[in-house]
Design an enzyme around this catalytic site. Structure first.
Site, PDB file in Angstrom:
ATOM      1  CB  CYS A 123      49.636  -7.316  28.570  1.00 36.97           C
ATOM      2  SG  CYS A 123      49.580  -8.317  27.064  1.00 36.97           S
ATOM      3  N   GLY A 124      48.377 -10.303  29.493  1.00 34.33           N
ATOM      4  CA  GLY A 124      47.240 -11.160  29.172  1.00 34.33           C
ATOM      5  C   GLY A 124      47.006 -11.169  27.680  1.00 34.33           C
TER       6      GLY A 124
END
Length: 290
Positions: free
Chosen positions: A127-128
């Protein structure tokens, strides 16, 4: 500044069953290892020694000290290698805990910008970094945002070769097929450094951490090549490191394009099979046909 690196295996062999058409058979497969890494910062606050948990990220073990340093740099918590006294894995009794905790000890007299770390920095491999505010969140902390852009030239033939060169150096990808890479190339297409991780943002933080330790920053006359897509987080980290050319084998996001335009970063996408798309081209870059 000292580092104490405990490397772990990044690839694990497991027994699986392969199914092909009407047949099935046992098979020994390679998979990418994913484990949590806790990044802590140790620093002096007046007469007290403080320790703060900055992030927990899911990563491929290996190059953990570079990952920790690169993360602190790209998040604006530190601005130079000289602010780090040493980087060590934890002295916990459990060996697994030692390998999965990195403590960055900062030099006396330097107080980190921990307001940058007040967001929720739990990070997965897909997802970062969570909790990014806006494009403004990087503009105020980048050490290289005001650097004057010098005219740069890169050959079209050089750009065409970058994706194949990156993949040829991805040892773990060839073994597992499930890991991301970030590579730094010079303008002639020579690979200078490459890092891999199950998280694309971790691979870039490891690479920038390497550049921080080896005094390569800012990476103004270099090309960053990403093995997958170009997200907002990756362009943000590239801007923090002074990178002016980003080439992704995959697609960029809309916010990545916006950020590239804000910071005058040349952004290329779908770089493969002798083709690519230009989503933003800096006026300082000339792409030569021959």
């Amino acid at each position: 500044m000292k580092t104490n690196i405990l490397e772990s295996q990044s690839v694990q062999k497991i027994e699986i069953v392969k199914v092909k058409e009407n047949n099935s058979f046992p098979y020994t497969d390679d998979i990418s290892v994913e484990e949590p890494l806790e990044i802590r910062v140790s620093y002096h606050d007046e007469d007290r020694k403080e320790s703060k948990n900055i992030s927990v990220t899911m990563r491929t073990p290996g190059n953990d000290t570079e990952l920790a340093a690169g993360f602190l740099f790209t998040e604006g918590i530190i601005s130079s290698c000289e602010q780090i006294k040493n980087v060590n894995h934890s002295q916990a009794e459990c060996s697994r805990n030692r390998e999965n905790i990195v403590i960055v000890e900062l030099v006396e007299g330097f107080r980190p910008q921990l307001m940058k770390a007040d967001r929720n920095f739990y990070t997965t491999s897909s997802c970062g970094v969570c909790g990014k505010g806006s494009i403004e969140s990087i503009r105020t902390v980048s050490s290289f945002q005001n650097l004057k852009k010098e005219h740069q030239k890169v050959a079209l033939s050089t750009l065409y070769q970058l994706s194949e060169k990156l993949q040829s150096f991805q040892n773990n990808f060839s073994a597992t097929g499930g890991i991301h890479a970030s590579g730094i190339f010079d303008l002639d297409g020579n690979l200078l450094a490459l890092r891999e991780d199950v998280g694309r943002h971790n691979a870039l933080d490891k690479l920038i951490g390497h550049a921080l330790f080896t005094k390569m920053l800012p990476l103004t006359h270099k090309i960053l090549v990403l093995s997958g897509r170009a997200s907002f987080e990756l362009i943000q980290k590239a801007a923090m490191a002074g990178i002016s050319i980003v080439a992704a084998i995959g697609a960029p996001s809309s916010l990545a394009v916006d950020l590239a335009k804000e910071f005058d970063i040349t952004l290329l996408g779908f770089l493969r099979d002798n083709r690519f798309n230009i989503y933003n081209q800096s006026a300082s870059l000339e792409i030569m046909q021959k």
